[in-house]
Motif scaffolding. Structure first.
Motif, PDB file in Angstrom:
ATOM      1  N   GLY A  87       0.789  -1.227   0.000  1.00  0.00           N
ATOM      2  CA  GLY A  87       0.000   0.000   0.000  1.00  0.00           C
ATOM      3  C   GLY A  87       0.819   1.273   0.000  1.00  0.00           C
ATOM      4  O   GLY A  87       0.485   2.233  -0.714  1.00  0.00           O
ATOM      5  N   ALA A  88       1.897   1.322   0.760  1.00  0.00           N
ATOM      6  CA  ALA A  88       2.690   2.551   0.854  1.00  0.00           C
ATOM      7  C   ALA A  88       3.340   2.940  -0.473  1.00  0.00           C
ATOM      8  O   ALA A  88       3.214   4.085  -0.914  1.00  0.00           O
ATOM      9  N   PRO A  89       4.019   2.015  -1.170  1.00  0.00           N
ATOM     10  CA  PRO A  89       4.574   2.404  -2.473  1.00  0.00           C
ATOM     11  C   PRO A  89       3.481   2.697  -3.498  1.00  0.00           C
ATOM     12  O   PRO A  89       3.641   3.574  -4.346  1.00  0.00           O
ATOM     13  N   LEU A  90       2.358   1.985  -3.388  1.00  0.00           N
ATOM     14  CA  LEU A  90       1.237   2.250  -4.293  1.00  0.00           C
ATOM     15  C   LEU A  90       0.718   3.673  -4.091  1.00  0.00           C
ATOM     16  O   LEU A  90       0.395   4.371  -5.054  1.00  0.00           O
ATOM     17  N   ARG A  91       0.658   4.107  -2.833  1.00  0.00           N
ATOM     18  CA  ARG A  91       0.242   5.484  -2.545  1.00  0.00           C
ATOM     19  C   ARG A  91       1.206   6.472  -3.177  1.00  0.00           C
ATOM     20  O   ARG A  91       0.798   7.415  -3.856  1.00  0.00           O
ATOM     21  N   TYR A  92       2.468   6.285  -2.959  1.00  0.00           N
ATOM     22  CA  TYR A  92       3.473   7.210  -3.485  1.00  0.00           C
ATOM     23  C   TYR A  92       3.408   7.282  -5.010  1.00  0.00           C
ATOM     24  O   TYR A  92       3.372   8.377  -5.584  1.00  0.00           O
ATOM     25  N   LEU A  93       3.392   6.138  -5.667  1.00  0.00           N
ATOM     26  CA  LEU A  93       3.387   6.113  -7.131  1.00  0.00           C
ATOM     27  C   LEU A  93       2.104   6.697  -7.710  1.00  0.00           C
ATOM     28  O   LEU A  93       2.138   7.450  -8.692  1.00  0.00           O
ATOM     29  N   THR A  94       0.974   6.378  -7.097  1.00  0.00           N
ATOM     30  CA  THR A  94      -0.302   6.915  -7.566  1.00  0.00           C
ATOM     31  C   THR A  94      -0.369   8.415  -7.345  1.00  0.00           C
ATOM     32  O   THR A  94      -0.777   9.169  -8.232  1.00  0.00           O
ATOM     33  N   ASP A  95       0.054   8.857  -6.173  1.00  0.00           N
ATOM     34  CA  ASP A  95       0.063  10.289  -5.869  1.00  0.00           C
ATOM     35  C   ASP A  95       0.895  11.053  -6.890  1.00  0.00           C
ATOM     36  O   ASP A  95       0.459  12.068  -7.432  1.00  0.00           O
ATOM     37  N   ARG A  96       2.076  10.574  -7.165  1.00  0.00           N
ATOM     38  CA  ARG A  96       2.963  11.253  -8.124  1.00  0.00           C
ATOM     39  C   ARG A  96       2.372  11.236  -9.531  1.00  0.00           C
ATOM     40  O   ARG A  96       2.441  12.230 -10.245  1.00  0.00           O
ATOM     41  N   ALA A  97       1.795  10.108  -9.937  1.00  0.00           N
ATOM     42  CA  ALA A  97       1.213  10.001 -11.279  1.00  0.00           C
ATOM     43  C   ALA A  97       0.027  10.956 -11.448  1.00  0.00           C
ATOM     44  O   ALA A  97      -0.093  11.641 -12.463  1.00  0.00           O
ATOM     45  N   VAL A  98      -0.840  11.007 -10.452  1.00  0.00           N
ATOM     46  CA  VAL A  98      -2.013  11.883 -10.526  1.00  0.00           C
ATOM     47  C   VAL A  98      -1.587  13.344 -10.449  1.00  0.00           C
ATOM     48  O   VAL A  98      -2.024  14.176 -11.255  1.00  0.00           O
ATOM     49  N   GLN A  99      -0.745  13.674  -9.497  1.00  0.00           N
ATOM     50  CA  GLN A  99      -0.354  15.071  -9.306  1.00  0.00           C
ATOM     51  C   GLN A  99       0.415  15.620 -10.499  1.00  0.00           C
ATOM     52  O   GLN A  99       0.287  16.800 -10.833  1.00  0.00           O
ATOM     53  N   SER A 100       1.183  14.779 -11.175  1.00  0.00           N
ATOM     54  CA  SER A 100       1.965  15.250 -12.326  1.00  0.00           C
ATOM     55  C   SER A 100       1.078  15.661 -13.498  1.00  0.00           C
ATOM     56  O   SER A 100       1.526  16.362 -14.396  1.00  0.00           O
ATOM     57  N   ARG A 101      -0.172  15.251 -13.482  1.00  0.00           N
ATOM     58  CA  ARG A 101      -1.105  15.584 -14.558  1.00  0.00           C
ATOM     59  C   ARG A 101      -1.920  16.850 -14.269  1.00  0.00           C
ATOM     60  O   ARG A 101      -2.773  17.218 -15.052  1.00  0.00           O
ATOM     61  N   HIS A 102      -1.661  17.484 -13.145  1.00  0.00           N
ATOM     62  CA  HIS A 102      -2.411  18.671 -12.753  1.00  0.00           C
ATOM     63  C   HIS A 102      -1.464  19.824 -12.432  1.00  0.00           C
ATOM     64  O   HIS A 102      -0.519  19.652 -11.676  1.00  0.00           O
ATOM     65  N   ASP A 103      -1.748  20.956 -12.997  1.00  0.00           N
ATOM     66  CA  ASP A 103      -0.973  22.162 -12.706  1.00  0.00           C
ATOM     67  C   ASP A 103      -1.808  23.027 -11.769  1.00  0.00           C
ATOM     68  O   ASP A 103      -2.403  24.014 -12.176  1.00  0.00           O
TER      69      ASP A 103
END
Length: 122
Positions: A13-29
């Motif tokens: 869960g912890a790495p999944l959170r980090y990777l998902t957070d980064r992937a989603v946030q990188s698509r939003h300015d």
């Protein structure tokens, strides 16, 4: 055995959170913390679904510990949510802070209820 299930789930869960957070946030300015928002709402839905499956279909306790407490516990993050909300307030982004706080609460509850309803209906 319970501690092992929680430990293994948290390792996922912890790495999944980090990777998902980064992937989603990188698509939003935007200053809005979309990544944390997404993992918390998703985690609420999954935990609601697991709870529904446990109640309606007798999901084994070890499975609930692995996926619910471990994976969902590692995936979701109250501390980051609160930190980001405070950061938005400090930066003067009052609307975004309010949207993050209220939206997370309402959509999180709704997602958990929807997950529960879905798995108890199946």
């Amino acid at each position: 055995m319970a501690l092992l299930m929680v430990f293994l789930g948290g390792m996922l869960g912890a790495p999944l959170r980090y990777l998902t957070d980064r992937a989603v946030q990188s698509r939003h300015d935007s200053v809005f913390p979309w990544g944390t928002f997404a993992v918390n709402i998703t985690g609420a839905f999954v935990l609601g679904a697991l709870t529904g499956a446990g109640a309606a279909h007798g999901l084994p306790t070890d499975t609930l510990l692995l996926l619910g407490t471990g994976v969902c516990g590692g995936l979701t993050t109250f501390s980051t949510f609160t930190f980001e909300t405070v950061r938005l307030l400090e930066d003067g982004s009052l609307a975004e802070a309010g949207l993050n706080a209220l939206g997370s609460l309402l959509l999180g509850l709704g997602a958990a209820a929807a997950g529960y309803a879905l798995l108890t209906a199946v």
